[in-house]
Design a protein around this motif. Sequence first.
Motif, short mmCIF file in Angstrom:
data_model
loop_
_atom_site.label_atom_id
_atom_site.label_comp_id
_atom_site.label_asym_id
_atom_site.label_seq_id
_atom_site.Cartn_x
_atom_site.Cartn_y
_atom_site.Cartn_z
N UNK A 14 -36.58 -33.30 42.25
CA UNK A 14 -37.88 -33.57 41.64
C UNK A 14 -37.80 -33.82 40.14
N UNK A 15 -36.71 -33.44 39.51
CA UNK A 15 -36.57 -33.54 38.05
C UNK A 15 -35.52 -34.59 37.72
N UNK A 16 -35.97 -35.84 37.58
CA UNK A 16 -35.06 -36.94 37.24
C UNK A 16 -34.66 -36.85 35.77
N UNK A 17 -33.48 -37.37 35.47
CA UNK A 17 -32.98 -37.43 34.08
C UNK A 17 -32.89 -36.04 33.44
N UNK A 18 -32.60 -35.03 34.24
CA UNK A 18 -32.51 -33.64 33.79
C UNK A 18 -31.37 -33.49 32.78
N UNK A 19 -31.69 -32.92 31.62
CA UNK A 19 -30.68 -32.60 30.60
C UNK A 19 -31.06 -31.27 29.96
N UNK A 20 -30.10 -30.36 29.87
CA UNK A 20 -30.32 -28.98 29.48
C UNK A 20 -29.46 -28.59 28.28
N UNK A 71 -40.72 -36.76 35.64
CA UNK A 71 -41.28 -36.53 36.96
C UNK A 71 -41.36 -37.83 37.76
N UNK A 72 -41.72 -37.75 39.02
CA UNK A 72 -41.74 -38.91 39.91
C UNK A 72 -42.76 -39.96 39.47
N UNK A 73 -43.77 -39.56 38.70
CA UNK A 73 -44.78 -40.51 38.20
C UNK A 73 -44.33 -41.17 36.91
N UNK A 74 -43.17 -40.77 36.38
CA UNK A 74 -42.64 -41.36 35.15
C UNK A 74 -42.96 -40.59 33.89
N UNK A 75 -43.66 -39.47 34.01
CA UNK A 75 -43.98 -38.65 32.84
C UNK A 75 -42.80 -37.81 32.41
N UNK A 76 -42.67 -37.64 31.09
CA UNK A 76 -41.58 -36.84 30.53
C UNK A 76 -42.06 -35.44 30.18
N UNK A 77 -41.16 -34.48 30.34
CA UNK A 77 -41.44 -33.07 30.12
C UNK A 77 -40.29 -32.42 29.35
N UNK A 78 -40.64 -31.41 28.58
CA UNK A 78 -39.62 -30.52 28.01
C UNK A 78 -40.00 -29.11 28.46
N UNK A 79 -39.06 -28.43 29.07
CA UNK A 79 -39.25 -27.06 29.50
C UNK A 79 -38.55 -26.15 28.49
N UNK A 80 -39.24 -25.10 28.07
CA UNK A 80 -38.69 -24.11 27.15
C UNK A 80 -38.61 -22.79 27.89
N UNK A 81 -37.54 -22.04 27.66
CA UNK A 81 -37.46 -20.77 28.35
C UNK A 81 -36.42 -19.82 27.81
N UNK A 82 -36.43 -18.66 28.44
CA UNK A 82 -35.49 -17.58 28.15
C UNK A 82 -34.94 -17.08 29.47
N UNK A 83 -33.67 -16.71 29.46
CA UNK A 83 -33.04 -16.13 30.64
C UNK A 83 -32.33 -14.84 30.23
#
Length: 161
Positions: free
Chosen positions: A72-78, A100-112
Amino acid sequence: MSNPTPQSRPPLPPFTRATATEKVRKAEDAWNGRDPERVSMAYTPDSLWRNRSTFLQGRPAIIDFLTRKWSQEDEYRLIKELWAFSDDRIAVRFAYEWRDRAGGWWRAYGNENWAFDEMGLMRERHASINDVSIAPEDRLFHWDRAAPRPVGHPGLTALGL
């Protein structure tokens, strides 16, 4: 599928700043390769995960989760960055970009928060993540798909993230 006998995954606890930083980069590189089977081998066979509101246990569940995620996450780079460490624990902050599949870009921020066994396998992973929609021109992570971040590419701190 997964090998039932434990395999050593250096660097091993107890961690130093150098070995914790190396462990973080190895995890980043593996996730950027987007191979769920390969990634799962860094975890204990019964590893416990919390990823956002999803709770998992064991390598088969990890493989299923990552297979769905990366379909589901195209062009994933971490990019991951060491935040803190102790003898057998590491905390990281991270960001990743994806389309995303609709062509929208996202940035996910997080902590592990990670906990390791004596063989260097992760026995617990707790991840908190927030997604922010970004314009295509605001993307910051530029390297080949399904490949490690190049050595010269800036990390989170250098990018101001």
